[in-house]
Every structure is written in C-alpha cells, then in structure tokens.
Design a protein around this motif. Structure first.
Motif, short mmCIF file in Angstrom:
data_model
loop_
_atom_site.label_atom_id
_atom_site.label_comp_id
_atom_site.label_asym_id
_atom_site.label_seq_id
_atom_site.Cartn_x
_atom_site.Cartn_y
_atom_site.Cartn_z
N GLN A 1 40.90 67.44 45.65
CA GLN A 1 41.64 67.10 44.44
C GLN A 1 42.11 65.65 44.50
O GLN A 1 42.64 65.21 45.52
CB GLN A 1 42.86 68.02 44.25
N TYR A 2 41.93 64.94 43.39
CA TYR A 2 42.38 63.56 43.27
C TYR A 2 43.12 63.39 41.95
O TYR A 2 42.62 63.78 40.89
CB TYR A 2 41.21 62.57 43.33
N SER A 3 44.30 62.80 42.02
CA SER A 3 45.07 62.56 40.81
C SER A 3 44.34 61.59 39.90
O SER A 3 43.68 60.65 40.35
CB SER A 3 46.45 61.98 41.16
N LEU A 4 44.45 61.81 38.60
CA LEU A 4 43.93 60.86 37.62
C LEU A 4 44.93 59.72 37.51
O LEU A 4 46.11 59.94 37.23
CB LEU A 4 43.74 61.56 36.28
N SER A 5 44.47 58.50 37.77
CA SER A 5 45.39 57.38 37.94
C SER A 5 45.50 56.47 36.73
O SER A 5 46.13 55.42 36.81
CB SER A 5 44.99 56.54 39.17
N SER A 6 44.90 56.86 35.60
CA SER A 6 45.02 56.06 34.38
C SER A 6 45.52 56.94 33.25
O SER A 6 45.52 58.17 33.36
CB SER A 6 43.68 55.44 34.00
N ALA A 7 45.92 56.33 32.17
CA ALA A 7 46.31 57.08 30.99
C ALA A 7 45.09 57.76 30.38
O ALA A 7 43.96 57.29 30.54
CB ALA A 7 46.97 56.15 29.96
N PRO A 8 45.26 58.89 29.68
CA PRO A 8 44.12 59.56 29.04
C PRO A 8 43.43 58.64 28.04
O PRO A 8 44.08 57.87 27.33
CB PRO A 8 44.79 60.75 28.32
N ASN A 9 42.08 58.74 27.98
CA ASN A 9 41.34 57.87 27.06
C ASN A 9 40.13 58.55 26.43
O ASN A 9 39.51 57.99 25.53
CB ASN A 9 40.89 56.60 27.78
N GLN A 10 39.76 59.75 26.92
CA GLN A 10 38.64 60.55 26.39
C GLN A 10 37.27 59.92 26.61
O GLN A 10 36.28 60.39 26.05
CB GLN A 10 38.85 60.86 24.91
N GLU A 11 37.18 58.87 27.43
CA GLU A 11 35.89 58.26 27.73
C GLU A 11 35.53 58.40 29.21
O GLU A 11 34.37 58.64 29.55
CB GLU A 11 35.89 56.78 27.36
N TYR A 12 36.52 58.25 30.08
CA TYR A 12 36.25 58.30 31.51
C TYR A 12 37.49 58.80 32.24
O TYR A 12 38.59 58.86 31.68
CB TYR A 12 35.87 56.91 32.05
N TYR A 13 37.29 59.16 33.49
CA TYR A 13 38.39 59.48 34.39
C TYR A 13 38.43 58.43 35.50
O TYR A 13 37.37 58.00 35.99
CB TYR A 13 38.22 60.86 35.03
N ARG A 14 39.64 58.04 35.88
CA ARG A 14 39.77 57.13 37.02
C ARG A 14 40.53 57.85 38.12
O ARG A 14 41.59 58.43 37.89
CB ARG A 14 40.53 55.85 36.64
N ILE A 15 39.95 57.84 39.31
CA ILE A 15 40.65 58.33 40.49
C ILE A 15 40.77 57.16 41.47
O ILE A 15 39.91 56.28 41.51
CB ILE A 15 39.94 59.51 41.16
N SER A 16 41.84 57.13 42.23
CA SER A 16 42.08 56.04 43.18
C SER A 16 42.29 56.66 44.54
O SER A 16 43.26 57.38 44.77
CB SER A 16 43.29 55.21 42.75
N VAL A 17 41.36 56.41 45.44
CA VAL A 17 41.22 57.18 46.68
C VAL A 17 41.58 56.32 47.88
O VAL A 17 41.11 55.19 48.02
CB VAL A 17 39.78 57.70 46.81
N LYS A 18 42.38 56.89 48.77
CA LYS A 18 42.73 56.21 50.01
C LYS A 18 41.71 56.52 51.09
O LYS A 18 41.35 57.67 51.31
CB LYS A 18 44.12 56.66 50.48
#
Length: 402
Positions: free
Chosen positions: A206-223
């Motif tokens: 599981q990875y948190s979605l790190s950007s605001a919702p936009n309905q085009e893509y998902y952004r995850i930021s991984v350590k």
C-alpha cells in the motif's frame, strides 16, 4: 451467538493475552502450507518480521474482549475492511481463513479446545466474516459506481518518475487502457502489485496517494529502503531500481479511511515524520487547490535537507498562501537554517510550537511510524487537544488501532 457461546469465547481471553501470537503464528504457517496461493495476497514481509502475526493476535483478542458489544470495534473493522478491499479480498477467502483459524485453535489449545469451545469460536468467526463481507461488498459497489472506478487489479503505466529527495521518488501512474481514474478522498492509498522473481510471488504493497485528486493519474511517493533485501523492502526498492518510465504496474482502486474531513471549516494541523507526509500532502494540495480559507499549519520532521522530500513545493505553498504556515524539524540543523524562522533542531516537538501555531479547536492529522504517532498523541493530549480532534494513520499493520 447465544449467551453460552459468548461466555466460552470470553473465557479464552486470558489465553489469548498470553499465547495469542503463538496461535496466529501457527495459523499463518498452517494456512500457507495448505493454501500457498494466498502468499500472493498477503504481505510476506510482514509475515517475516512478525508484524502481521502481532496485529492479528491483537485483533482476535479485541474481538473476544468485546464479544458482547462488537460495535465498539467499528472503527477498527472499517479500517481493516478498506485494507481488504485494496487487496481484492473476497468472501471465499474468509471461508479458507476460518477453516484454518478454527483448526489452529484446536491444535494450539489441545485438550482445552472442547467441541463446544470450537463451535463457539466458529460461530463467532462466521458472524465477524459476515460483517466484514457485507462492509466490503459496499466498498466494492462504491468503487465501480463512480466514473473511472474498478475492482480487482488494473494495469497502469509509469509515465513519470521524479526524484523528490535522496530517499523518496514519485511515480506518476496513468491507466494503461487510456480511461479515467476514479477520484479519491485526500489521504487515501492504493495497493500496488508486482511480481517478485526472488520469491516467485506477486506481492502487494500500500502506498499513500501524495497529490490532490485529478481523475487523470495517481501519484505515489516511495521511500527506498537502503540495503534492504528482505520482503518488506523488496517492492519499494524494485520500484526505485528497476521500474522505469513506460513500465507497467498493477493497482487496486483507492481505499482507506484516514481522510480529510472536507465538511469542516476548522483550522487544520498536519504533523508528519519522514515519508509519513505523503497522505498529508494530498490533503494540503486539495485545500490549496480548492481555495479553502481554513488556517493550515504544516509540521514535518526529517533527518536532514537531503532526505527531506517536497521541501521546495511546500515552501512555495506557504510563500503564496497566507493561510498556510510551516514548521520543519531536522535531527541536526544546518548552519544556514539555524537563523531561519520555522526551523528547529531535533525530533518533532509540538511543545515548542505551543503558541499561536497549535490551536485547540483545530483538527490534527498525524502520520508516521508507530513511535512517532505515540509521541505526538501524548504531546497533543498534554496540550489539551481532545482525542476526537486527532486523526492518525500508521503505516503497516494497524497495531495502534487494534
């Protein structure tokens, strides 16, 4: 369940307190031996480090302790339900788990596991399974009801891979089928699945979605987990080292109940440690992009500037929006930052901000490892913040919730 069965389950509480982890360890070993295909569903890293066994033991104990009034566990059940949906858990899985759990109780307790006791626990488990399946079926329905929604695993393409710090990299994920993606609530996460040749298994994380919702893509930021070749670091490290722009990954639809309450107009204080800032970034971006007038305080802790991800984007937000202020803690403060307002040396210490920055009427969102959360919860309580105003998310198995 009848009253006699409830009494039998309650009578096992002392045993669960003392031997719960031994029971759940035996259970997982038994289940994977008889149903090895489930290794593709469970996080084998959390199996190896014992976190999953501990979390399950605590959950079973909590259920037994509250068998007369399981409604008090609603929050924990909801959180688990979201996690199950993110892993594509279905009703048939509950039948498999139940069979091995009841068998494990009999094998671990031996002669103490009378037929009546096993029957009582089987009844208790079935009632819980029915409750969970009902909750999860509703979440599945909600997922497919919205535009761009889906259930199960959907292929996504990594279109951008952006290094945010020496440790954290963002992945911009677009649906391979060219369709839209379902919106999500700021603070939610997605499950990402990769095949690991080292284990010959699919593994979800599981990875948190790190950007605001936009309905085009998902952004995850991984350590990146430095030097980790254990299962609990293999997915994150594979994303960093082997997954490139243009590659495919599989995602389940967004899930999670650690979300920003957008119906409120109270001030908001975000408190994070390390990569724990990722769900809070989504909340922060959403508030700014929607023109919210809520007072926002950003409190973040990092070891140093090299590993501090999103340092510049957050600084720009605070510079351009008068209702946003930030406070940054570094383990060791660099000389050029020692005189800059809003920077502090040491771990995040909310006591240092006990002025205009921390408001009792605010809502607090806290995210990070368990020890970090415990400290912030303790400090907020000492500052007079009510428990109802504090919302937290623990990465990994939810031992704090349990």
């Amino acid at each position: 369940m009848n009253s006699e069965q409830k009494q039998l389950v309650t009578a096992t509480v002392p045993t669960l307190r003392e031997h719960g982890v031994a029971l759940t360890t035996h259970f997982y070993r038994r289940m994977f031996e008889h149903n090895p295909e489930l290794k593709n569903v469970f996080n084998m890293g959390n199996q190896q480090n014992g976190k999953q066994q501990m979390a399950l033991a605590m959950a079973v104990l909590a259920y037994a302790e509250h068998i007369d009034n399981p409604s008090v566990l609603t929050h924990a059940v909801t959180k688990i339900g979201h996690k199950h949906v993110s892993l594509d858990i279905r009703p048939e899985h509950y039948a498999i788990v139940g069979r091995h759990l009841i068998a494990s109780i009999g094998e671990v307790l031996g002669e103490a596991a009378t037929p009546d006791l096993l029957n009582a626990w089987a009844t208790a488990y079935q009632e819980l399974a029915d409750l969970m399946s009902g909750l999860e079926s509703g979440l599945y329905r909600d997922a497919v009801a919205q535009e761009g929604g889906w259930t199960g695993w959907r292929p996504f393409t990594v279109k951008r891979k952006v290094e945010e710090s020496a440790e954290i990299t963002s992945f911009y994920l677009y649906p391979t089928d060219g369709g839209k993606v379902a919106t999500f609530l700021p603070g939610q996460y997605v499950s990402l699945r990769l095949f690991l040749p080292e284990l010959n298994l699919f593994q979800p994380r599981q990875y948190s979605l790190s950007s605001a919702p936009n309905q085009e893509y998902y952004r995850i930021s991984v350590k990146k987990e430095a030097g980790s070749q254990h299962p609990d670091g293999l997915i994150s490290n594979r994303l960093h080292q082997h997954v490139q722009e243009g590659d495919l990954v599989e995602l389940a639809s967004p899930a999670g109940d650690f979300t920003l309450d957008t119906s409120r107009q109270t001030p908001v204080v975000f408190v994070s440690g390390g990569v724990g800032q990722t769900p809070l970034l989504s909340m922060l971006e959403h508030l700014v992009e929607t023109g919210s007038n809520r007072e926002i305080v950003w409190v973040h802790g990092s070891r140093n500037t090299k590993v501090h991800a999103f340092r510049e984007p957050v600084a720009k937000l605070t510079a351009h929006h008068s209702n946003v202020q930030k406070h940054i803690f570094y383990d060791q403060l660099e000389p050029n930052l020692a005189v800059v307002e809003g920077h502090y040396e040491g771990i995040v210490d909310l006591q240092k901000l006990n002025g205009g920055s921390l408001l009792r009427e605010a809502d607090y969102y806290v995210c990070g490892p368990a020890p970090f959360i415990r400290k912030q919860m303790k400090d907020l309580a000492a500052l007079g913040v009510s428990r109802e105003a504090i919302h937290f998310e623990e990465f990994g198995p939810a031992t704090l919730t349990a």
